[in-house]
Design a protein around this motif. Sequence first.
Motif, PDB file in Angstrom:
ATOM      1  N   SER A  45       0.826  -1.209   0.000  1.00 16.25           N
ATOM      2  CA  SER A  45       0.000   0.000   0.000  1.00 16.25           C
ATOM      3  C   SER A  45       0.859   1.256   0.000  1.00 16.25           C
ATOM      4  N   GLU A  46       1.975   1.221   0.737  1.00 16.98           N
ATOM      5  CA  GLU A  46       2.887   2.370   0.745  1.00 16.98           C
ATOM      6  C   GLU A  46       3.499   2.596  -0.638  1.00 16.98           C
ATOM      7  N   GLU A  89      -5.559   4.725  -9.105  1.00 18.11           N
ATOM      8  CA  GLU A  89      -5.752   5.583  -7.930  1.00 18.11           C
ATOM      9  C   GLU A  89      -5.512   7.050  -8.282  1.00 18.11           C
ATOM     10  N   TRP A 164      -8.874  -5.801   1.207  1.00 14.71           N
ATOM     11  CA  TRP A 164      -7.778  -4.867   0.931  1.00 14.71           C
ATOM     12  C   TRP A 164      -8.279  -3.454   0.683  1.00 14.71           C
ATOM     13  N   LYS A 166     -10.716   0.136   1.058  1.00 18.35           N
ATOM     14  CA  LYS A 166     -11.367   0.955   2.072  1.00 18.35           C
ATOM     15  C   LYS A 166     -12.869   0.737   2.010  1.00 18.35           C
TER      16      LYS A 166
END
Length: 388
Positions: A45-46, A89, A164, A166
């Motif tokens: 994720s980072e 994203e 995974w 939100k």
Amino acid sequence: MPTAEEMLSTDSVVALGAVLRKVEPGLRFAALTAVPGKLAGTSFSERGLLVRDALLADLPAGYAPVEQAIRAALTQPEFTGWMIWPVTEAVAVRATSGTEGPQFEAGLELLAALTPRLTAEFAVRTFLAADLDRTLAVVTGWTKDPDEHVRRLASEGTRPRLPWAKQVRAILARPGVTRPVLEALRRDDSPYVRRSVANHLNDVSRSDPALAVEIAAGWLADPAPTTAQLVRHALRSLIKAGDPAALALLGFEPPGQLSVDGPTLSVADVAVGESLEFSFNARNDGAGEVRLAIDYVVHHVKANGSLAPKVFKLTTRTLAPGEAVTLGKRHSFKPISTRRYYPGEHALELQINGRPFGRATFTLTTERPRKPNLRDLNRGRSSGRGPG
């Protein structure tokens, strides 16, 4: 599960930069070029955020430059794989920065174009959180798309509890809001799409069991050849939880005249990394046929010493009057990333048609030291060291 480096690797970030510089030769993509040097020790994720933010820093302000660059990149076959994730994203951030403009719908359609290259299911969540109804209006149209990846995106991207991803509070607050998407896709020709529909309805069942059973009952009343399998998968969590309505819908009535002997355990103690075998006998003492959903429950010791049950699927069986069956299973205590084992007295219990039968205790101990095998001994000799 793949590691962060295996998914969004240094090579994939470098390849993304190469594609973008190829289709946008007037941009340097300096921030993206610097990302590989920052990836060491970061989670997936980072890494995704680093790449997303670099793209947003490198591309001119506004939505149009993002769409121009990504549409151009889509002409390149090497623009695929895990590099797509942070791209989706970045699209979501720019497209939802001003929800009053046409870029909102344009961004969603760009996600539909990107999803065959990997998936855009996670980026859809940003649109759903920004304007649920406006997003669903576009997503519902995806259910008629000729590409199975886009149809799946309609179901997977709107799942109430997508792993995974939100959570979207508006979807959780309105459990039936995505029902039109499911109704449109439940008969889909693609198993890939239907599995997403089943997982989506399973998510609904965790928030509103009655609604999930109602939807499943409607599908079974007007079935396609694939409906029964889809519904079984969709109601799996309710079956494990012993939900009476879900069990009855699938034909698992209360086993009133069922005799069960067991479970019998193979050992009294087992170490982490080993397996526990158990067996049991079941006999139908009733005058009619009985259909059984047979699960088992492992009561794990928690850090504070209390027990926490975890239900595991075993099998289904139909027993004629007077018929008996002997069944068994080997349950592994191999360490996994999603569960931590604590030593102490555990228990194993059968669950048949949602009801408990029998209970046996065993002691879980710490992992036993591994004994050296022949390969270890040979490796020690070849290096001039003994086996110790």
